[in-house]
Design a protein around this motif. Structure first.
Motif, PDB file in Angstrom:
ATOM      1  N   ASP A  60      -6.015  -0.376  -9.546  1.00 60.02           N
ATOM      2  CA  ASP A  60      -7.284   0.290  -9.346  1.00 60.02           C
ATOM      3  C   ASP A  60      -8.245  -0.740  -8.737  1.00 60.02           C
ATOM      4  OD1 ASP A  60     -10.143   0.611 -10.828  1.00 60.02           O
ATOM      5  OD2 ASP A  60      -9.240   2.586 -10.443  1.00 60.02           O
ATOM      6  N   PRO A  61      -9.100  -0.334  -7.817  1.00 58.96           N
ATOM      7  CA  PRO A  61     -10.003  -1.305  -7.178  1.00 58.96           C
ATOM      8  C   PRO A  61     -10.808  -2.148  -8.168  1.00 58.96           C
ATOM      9  CG  PRO A  61     -10.083   0.757  -5.986  1.00 58.96           C
ATOM     10  CD  PRO A  61      -9.239   1.001  -7.212  1.00 58.96           C
TER      11      PRO A  61
ATOM     12  N   ARG B 183      -8.372  -4.639  -9.623  1.00 62.97           N
ATOM     13  CA  ARG B 183      -8.059  -5.637  -8.595  1.00 62.97           C
ATOM     14  C   ARG B 183      -9.202  -6.654  -8.482  1.00 62.97           C
ATOM     15  NH1 ARG B 183      -4.375  -5.730  -4.210  1.00 62.97           N
ATOM     16  NH2 ARG B 183      -3.682  -3.677  -4.876  1.00 62.97           N
ATOM     17  N   GLN B 184     -10.440  -6.172  -8.534  1.00 61.65           N
ATOM     18  CA  GLN B 184     -11.594  -7.077  -8.463  1.00 61.65           C
ATOM     19  C   GLN B 184     -11.660  -7.962  -9.708  1.00 61.65           C
ATOM     20  OE1 GLN B 184     -13.613  -7.522  -5.741  1.00 61.65           O
ATOM     21  NE2 GLN B 184     -14.294  -9.295  -6.915  1.00 61.65           N
TER      22      GLN B 184
END
Length: 96
Positions: free
Chosen positions: A12-13, A16-17
């Motif tokens: 998921d973004p 990932r961040q």
């Protein structure tokens, strides 16, 4: 082609961040350790920095493992590559 080789990292973004931020933090701690070793640092200070790096890497490893379990292992039986995925995971987990 081997179905396992086709698996890519699905994060998921936001996750990932989070992983990226933790790796950048680990990088900063590593750079700090290297800088400390140019002088005469206190042993405990170095150990604290090493533990911070290990903690950050462990957390990123947990995020990637969770993604792998959710995205690939959970559907292995449907694809018919359960044995391969189990063997692959056992190989990876022996380093944890």
């Amino acid at each position: 082609m081997n179905p396992i080789a086709e698996h890519t990292l699905h994060l998921d973004p936001k996750v990932r961040q989070e992983a990226r931020n933790r790796l950048l933090s680990a990088k900063g701690h590593l750079e700090g350790i290297l800088k400390m070793l140019e002088g005469e640092p206190y042993c405990v200070d170095v150990l604290k920095q090493i533990k911070a790096v290990q903690g950050a890497l462990d957390k990123v490893g947990d995020l990637v493992l969770k993604s792998h379990l959710e995205q690939h292992v959970a559907s292995a039986a449907q694809r018919g590559d359960t044995d391969e995925l189990v063997a692959e995971l056992m190989e990876v987990l022996k380093y944890r």
